[in-house]
Enzyme design. Structure first.
Site, PDB file in Angstrom:
ATOM      1  N   HIS A 102      -4.347  -8.813   6.535  1.00 17.05           N
ATOM      2  CA  HIS A 102      -4.634  -7.538   5.889  1.00 17.05           C
ATOM      3  C   HIS A 102      -5.220  -7.851   4.513  1.00 17.05           C
ATOM      4  O   HIS A 102      -4.986  -8.950   3.992  1.00 17.05           O
ATOM      5  CB  HIS A 102      -3.337  -6.718   5.772  1.00 17.05           C
ATOM      6  N   HIS A 157       0.857  -1.173   0.000  1.00 16.86           N
ATOM      7  CA  HIS A 157       0.000   0.000   0.000  1.00 16.86           C
ATOM      8  C   HIS A 157       0.901   1.234   0.000  1.00 16.86           C
ATOM      9  O   HIS A 157       1.989   1.233   0.605  1.00 16.86           O
ATOM     10  CB  HIS A 157      -0.924   0.006   1.214  1.00 16.86           C
ATOM     11  N   HIS A 193       1.003   5.076  13.131  1.00 11.09           N
ATOM     12  CA  HIS A 193       0.103   4.834  11.997  1.00 11.09           C
ATOM     13  C   HIS A 193      -1.307   5.332  12.329  1.00 11.09           C
ATOM     14  O   HIS A 193      -2.289   4.621  12.217  1.00 11.09           O
ATOM     15  CB  HIS A 193       0.095   3.338  11.645  1.00 11.09           C
ATOM     16  N   ASP A 248       1.225   4.174   1.362  1.00 13.51           N
ATOM     17  CA  ASP A 248       1.787   4.870   2.518  1.00 13.51           C
ATOM     18  C   ASP A 248       2.931   4.094   3.161  1.00 13.51           C
ATOM     19  O   ASP A 248       3.603   4.608   4.060  1.00 13.51           O
ATOM     20  CB  ASP A 248       0.699   5.175   3.554  1.00 13.51           C
ATOM     21  N   HIS A 249       3.182   2.876   2.697  1.00 15.91           N
ATOM     22  CA  HIS A 249       4.265   2.051   3.244  1.00 15.91           C
ATOM     23  C   HIS A 249       5.409   1.836   2.260  1.00 15.91           C
ATOM     24  O   HIS A 249       6.389   1.175   2.608  1.00 15.91           O
ATOM     25  CB  HIS A 249       3.706   0.702   3.688  1.00 15.91           C
TER      26      HIS A 249
END
Length: 297
Positions: free
Chosen positions: A130, A58, A251, A60-61
């Site tokens: 996830h 994803h 986070h 943002d990672h």
């Protein structure tokens, strides 16, 4: 703590990014967008990175991967850099690794992980829960022994003989066990996007430092479960059950500001009475000092 937001950065929180300094090596976890600049603010260099670990793909990672890779090349880092990421995201890794034109480097070696458990040197990766394949990481120091000065003196062992005892296990008939006690290896657990699952507890078990996502407060628990995230309350449950010594929450959803921090602490305190740190960008969090064997007991 290079970035502590979740999917959307805010004025005060950058996308994810965490640099762990460990036994002379640097583990850079989940470099999100802007991590290269955050490293400049933190006084960290490309030469400080020996491991580049992505939990999942994803944005943002991982959107900071191109900048980090290109900075490693530009600064002519000479030491090996191990890149660890989910094997199922290899196509995304290649796109990020070669996102633009630059003078490449050959110091980066790729170590895709798959299955429920993988180990690379001091790093262990475990599969999380996830919507996309995601891994949590644990850095573990091997156990050792702590020398006891009083027992060394009682046996008349001093100077170079102490080193010989440590290397060989005995000196003049005196064993290492007679002059030392077990010293558990330190451990840091890094748990990002996941629902509550057995693997989270396994990663966190006995961790000296547990860095864990707490995207939501419990009022959004249904949303957290739907999108595969933890609440602050669940992070506290994990820390308490695992016996973690220092808990770092990070986070955070963009819906929360600094004024909401007491609510996060209150949720954690429903189950965990240890040290709690609410991460903010550019904060430095030490790994707790080693405990003695008797303290561990």
């Amino acid at each position: 703590m290079l970035g502590t937001s979740s999917a959307v950065p805010t004025r005060h929180r950058n996308h994810n990014g965490y640099l762990l300094r460990w036994d002379g090596q640097g583990f850079l976890f989940d470099p999100g967008e802007g991590t290269q600049r955050q490293m400049v603010h933190a006084g960290a260099r490309a030469n400080d990175v020996h491991w580049l670990c992505v939990t999942h793909f994803h944005g943002d990672h991982c959107l900071g991967v191109p900048g980090i890779v290109q900075r490693i090349a530009r600064d002519r880092v000479r030491h090996p850099v191990r890149a660890v990421f989910p094997a199922s995201g290899a196509a995304y890794w290649r796109r990020l690794r070669h996102a633009s034109v630059f003078a490449d480097t050959d110091v980066i070696s790729e170590h895709p992980v798959s299955g429920p458990l993988a180990a690379i040197g001091p790093l262990t990766a475990r599969r999380l829960s996830h919507p996309v394949e995601s891994y949590g990481y644990r850095v573990q120091e091997p156990p050792g022994r702590r020398m006891l000065p009083a027992r060394l003196a009682a046996h008349g062992i001093r100077g170079p003989e102490v080193g010989e005892l440590q290397r060989k296990g005995s000196v003049r008939g005196v064993t290492l066990e007679e002059c030392s006690e077990p010293r558990p290896g330190q451990a840091v657990a890094f748990v990002m996007d996941t629902r509550l699952c057995d693997t989270v507890f396994e990663l966190a078990h006995g961790a000296d430092l547990l860095v864990i996502e707490s995207t939501f407060l419990s009022g959004e628990s249904a949303l957290a479960k739907e999108y595969g995230h933890l609440t602050a309350y669940e992070a506290g449950v994990v820390a308490a059950d695992a016996g973690a010594r220092r808990l770092v929450l990070t986070h955070f959803s963009e819906r929360y500001g600094f004024t909401d921090e007491p609510a996060f602490v209150a949720e954690v305190r429903r189950s965990y009475d240890g040290e709690v740190v609410l991460a903010r960008d550019l904060m430095t969090v030490p790994v707790p000092r080693r405990q003695s064997h008797s303290a561990v007991k």
